[in-house]
Design a protein around this motif. Sequence first.
Motif, PDB file in Angstrom:
ATOM      1  N   UNK A 348     -25.326   1.399   4.205  1.00  0.00           N
ATOM      2  CA  UNK A 348     -26.387   1.542   5.191  1.00  0.00           C
ATOM      3  C   UNK A 348     -25.798   1.992   6.512  1.00  0.00           C
ATOM      4  N   UNK A 349     -25.986   1.189   7.544  1.00  0.00           N
ATOM      5  CA  UNK A 349     -25.475   1.519   8.875  1.00  0.00           C
ATOM      6  C   UNK A 349     -24.114   0.894   9.161  1.00  0.00           C
ATOM      7  N   UNK A 350     -23.534   0.195   8.182  1.00  0.00           N
ATOM      8  CA  UNK A 350     -22.248  -0.474   8.360  1.00  0.00           C
ATOM      9  C   UNK A 350     -21.116   0.384   7.803  1.00  0.00           C
ATOM     10  N   UNK A 351     -20.064   0.588   8.597  1.00  0.00           N
ATOM     11  CA  UNK A 351     -18.868   1.309   8.175  1.00  0.00           C
ATOM     12  C   UNK A 351     -17.680   0.353   8.155  1.00  0.00           C
ATOM     13  N   UNK A 352     -16.941   0.374   7.065  1.00  0.00           N
ATOM     14  CA  UNK A 352     -15.733  -0.434   6.930  1.00  0.00           C
ATOM     15  C   UNK A 352     -14.566   0.499   6.618  1.00  0.00           C
ATOM     16  N   UNK A 353     -13.500   0.403   7.414  1.00  0.00           N
ATOM     17  CA  UNK A 353     -12.327   1.249   7.216  1.00  0.00           C
ATOM     18  C   UNK A 353     -11.081   0.402   7.296  1.00  0.00           C
ATOM     19  N   UNK A 378     -11.310  -1.958  10.474  1.00  0.00           N
ATOM     20  CA  UNK A 378     -12.380  -1.652  11.429  1.00  0.00           C
ATOM     21  C   UNK A 378     -13.722  -1.956  10.787  1.00  0.00           C
ATOM     22  N   UNK A 379     -14.609  -2.557  11.552  1.00  0.00           N
ATOM     23  CA  UNK A 379     -16.003  -2.730  11.139  1.00  0.00           C
ATOM     24  C   UNK A 379     -16.873  -2.144  12.249  1.00  0.00           C
ATOM     25  N   UNK A 380     -17.679  -1.158  11.903  1.00  0.00           N
ATOM     26  CA  UNK A 380     -18.530  -0.484  12.891  1.00  0.00           C
ATOM     27  C   UNK A 380     -19.965  -0.490  12.381  1.00  0.00           C
ATOM     28  N   UNK A 381     -20.880  -0.930  13.219  1.00  0.00           N
ATOM     29  CA  UNK A 381     -22.301  -0.958  12.849  1.00  0.00           C
ATOM     30  C   UNK A 381     -23.059  -0.025  13.783  1.00  0.00           C
ATOM     31  N   UNK A 382     -23.779   0.919  13.193  1.00  0.00           N
ATOM     32  CA  UNK A 382     -24.499   1.931  13.970  1.00  0.00           C
ATOM     33  C   UNK A 382     -26.004   1.627  13.964  1.00  0.00           C
ATOM     34  N   UNK A 383     -26.637   1.828  15.129  1.00  0.00           N
ATOM     35  CA  UNK A 383     -28.052   1.493  15.308  1.00  0.00           C
ATOM     36  C   UNK A 383     -28.809   2.683  15.866  1.00  0.00           C
ATOM     37  N   UNK A 384     -30.146   2.620  15.743  1.00  0.00           N
ATOM     38  CA  UNK A 384     -31.052   3.612  16.337  1.00  0.00           C
ATOM     39  C   UNK A 384     -30.646   5.032  15.969  1.00  0.00           C
ATOM     40  N   UNK A 385     -30.613   5.260  14.651  1.00  0.00           N
ATOM     41  CA  UNK A 385     -30.284   6.588  14.130  1.00  0.00           C
ATOM     42  C   UNK A 385     -28.908   7.054  14.613  1.00  0.00           C
ATOM     43  N   UNK A 387     -27.351   6.423  17.311  1.00  0.00           N
ATOM     44  CA  UNK A 387     -27.192   6.679  18.741  1.00  0.00           C
ATOM     45  C   UNK A 387     -26.323   5.617  19.408  1.00  0.00           C
ATOM     46  N   UNK A 388     -26.344   4.392  18.902  1.00  0.00           N
ATOM     47  CA  UNK A 388     -25.544   3.294  19.437  1.00  0.00           C
ATOM     48  C   UNK A 388     -24.678   2.707  18.326  1.00  0.00           C
ATOM     49  N   UNK A 389     -23.561   2.108  18.726  1.00  0.00           N
ATOM     50  CA  UNK A 389     -22.741   1.393  17.737  1.00  0.00           C
ATOM     51  C   UNK A 389     -21.991   0.248  18.412  1.00  0.00           C
ATOM     52  N   UNK A 390     -21.622  -0.713  17.607  1.00  0.00           N
ATOM     53  CA  UNK A 390     -20.722  -1.790  18.021  1.00  0.00           C
ATOM     54  C   UNK A 390     -19.631  -1.887  16.966  1.00  0.00           C
ATOM     55  N   UNK A 391     -18.430  -2.275  17.379  1.00  0.00           N
ATOM     56  CA  UNK A 391     -17.324  -2.303  16.437  1.00  0.00           C
ATOM     57  C   UNK A 391     -16.321  -3.398  16.750  1.00  0.00           C
ATOM     58  N   UNK A 392     -15.542  -3.761  15.752  1.00  0.00           N
ATOM     59  CA  UNK A 392     -14.467  -4.746  15.904  1.00  0.00           C
ATOM     60  C   UNK A 392     -13.268  -4.251  15.111  1.00  0.00           C
ATOM     61  N   UNK A 393     -12.072  -4.490  15.641  1.00  0.00           N
ATOM     62  CA  UNK A 393     -10.836  -4.041  14.984  1.00  0.00           C
ATOM     63  C   UNK A 393      -9.783  -5.143  15.022  1.00  0.00           C
ATOM     64  N   UNK A 394      -9.064  -5.269  13.903  1.00  0.00           N
ATOM     65  CA  UNK A 394      -7.883  -6.129  13.840  1.00  0.00           C
ATOM     66  C   UNK A 394      -6.727  -5.275  13.343  1.00  0.00           C
ATOM     67  N   UNK A 395      -5.575  -5.365  14.024  1.00  0.00           N
ATOM     68  CA  UNK A 395      -4.423  -4.519  13.708  1.00  0.00           C
ATOM     69  C   UNK A 395      -3.147  -5.342  13.871  1.00  0.00           C
ATOM     70  N   UNK A 396      -2.307  -5.349  12.831  1.00  0.00           N
ATOM     71  CA  UNK A 396      -1.083  -6.152  12.865  1.00  0.00           C
ATOM     72  C   UNK A 396       0.076  -5.349  12.268  1.00  0.00           C
ATOM     73  N   UNK A 397       1.190  -5.306  12.987  1.00  0.00           N
ATOM     74  CA  UNK A 397       2.403  -4.623  12.530  1.00  0.00           C
ATOM     75  C   UNK A 397       3.534  -5.630  12.484  1.00  0.00           C
ATOM     76  N   UNK A 398       4.257  -5.674  11.377  1.00  0.00           N
ATOM     77  CA  UNK A 398       5.392  -6.576  11.220  1.00  0.00           C
ATOM     78  C   UNK A 398       6.582  -5.795  10.667  1.00  0.00           C
TER      79      UNK A 398
END
Length: 460
Positions: A348-353, A378-385, A387-398
Amino acid sequence: MRTLNRALLSTLAVLAAAPLAAQTEQVAVNAAPQADPPAAQADTTAPRRTGSVLAPAAMAPVPVVVGSPAAGAIGEFEPARQSGEFTGLQLQIGGAFAQTWQALDHETAAAPAPGTMLGDIRPGFNLASANLNIGAQLARGIRVDLENYMASRHHNEFWVKGGYATIDASPFNVPVLNRIMQYTTIRAGHMELNYGDAHFRRSDNGNTIRNPFSENYVLDAFTTEIGAEVMVRAPFGGFVMGGVTSGENKGDIKEGAVNASPAFLGKVGFDRRFSDLLRVRLTGSVYSAESSPSVTLYGGDRTGSRYWGVMEDTVSLKAGAAFTNGRVNPGFANEITARQINPYVEIGSLELFGVMEWASGKSAKEAERREVNQIAGDAVYRLFNDALYVGARYNRVTGDFAGQTDLTVTRRAVSAGWFLTRNLLTKAEYVQQEYDGFAATDIRNGGKFHGLAIEGVIAF
């Protein structure tokens, strides 16, 4: 390079001066009528015979299309094939511009000494960055692209990122070649490597519109090299790619202490949209250089990060020497084997990468190879066709960096964006990054930075 820059600027000046007929999707360059030339001596250099591929082209107006495939599109990875009907030479011009304002704070637990004392930074605007892409459709399925940076952190002058040709159709009307090229794409030149999928979503100087966040990943796999790639795509969505490059990000013929051998890369994947609500993509990539004078897979970006001044000492900050703040480079300068797996799902409007990466290598001075690993989501959710989005990211290097072992760098970020149009984006990101395991004499010992970055982007 100066000669090339002058030639590019002269070409753009001629194009800008030519009369343009504005259209919704295309601008046609109309040549003004010219008077008959004055009488002169006969020209003894006859043109090529009619029908020759080297015969002069007809003096017809060349259409100019605003917008270049090199800029990419949201949700696009490998560019779509362009093997449709050819109606004549076509010039494409695209560009991108980004301006960032940041308010970041940083701290360190390193023992006070020259090189470990953080410089003072304040909220403010960073240097704007800009790109210019020039492409030309030369024949059916054959195009050339020249990608340029007009301003960046490391080079604030106009300079060339790379140039390459893409072939999606056979130049010869031979049935067996036509059948092969129906599924095959060839790229050759000085170009961005297709290693992993993260490079399609990264900020590339002024072109940051495909990145839902402000900055790229901590371990930023990106470089340009001279070489060629061949990709074969299956109708059901599968594909496989193989390539060979020089193993260096610029041409060089000097003999040195380290042998120069080719680098090899490969990619296999599946990308299919099952419905308007579901798209699934999964790829695996590998890049390997057995011996190279200068491997730059994790240090090939000469445009710089979006976080200015963080974790930088007073002397370096004053001199403006650093330009990759917030990233890490494991220093695999001469030998490297890197692997990356990337799942991508649209529900749907949810993107997972996701990014799962394993790399090992060493410099010429090291006897043993070291290892570095990265995970990111990355988790990104897009709204209103969209036009808007909100996202969250977690990144870890060892892993083990040059001279230090068992190090960890962790980044967390949240973002939001507003597309005023599909070419105009405003986005904001709050980031928090921490460094663990670094030596007491390293400025990153117990290091942290956090704060806000707001960015405006135009890309076409």
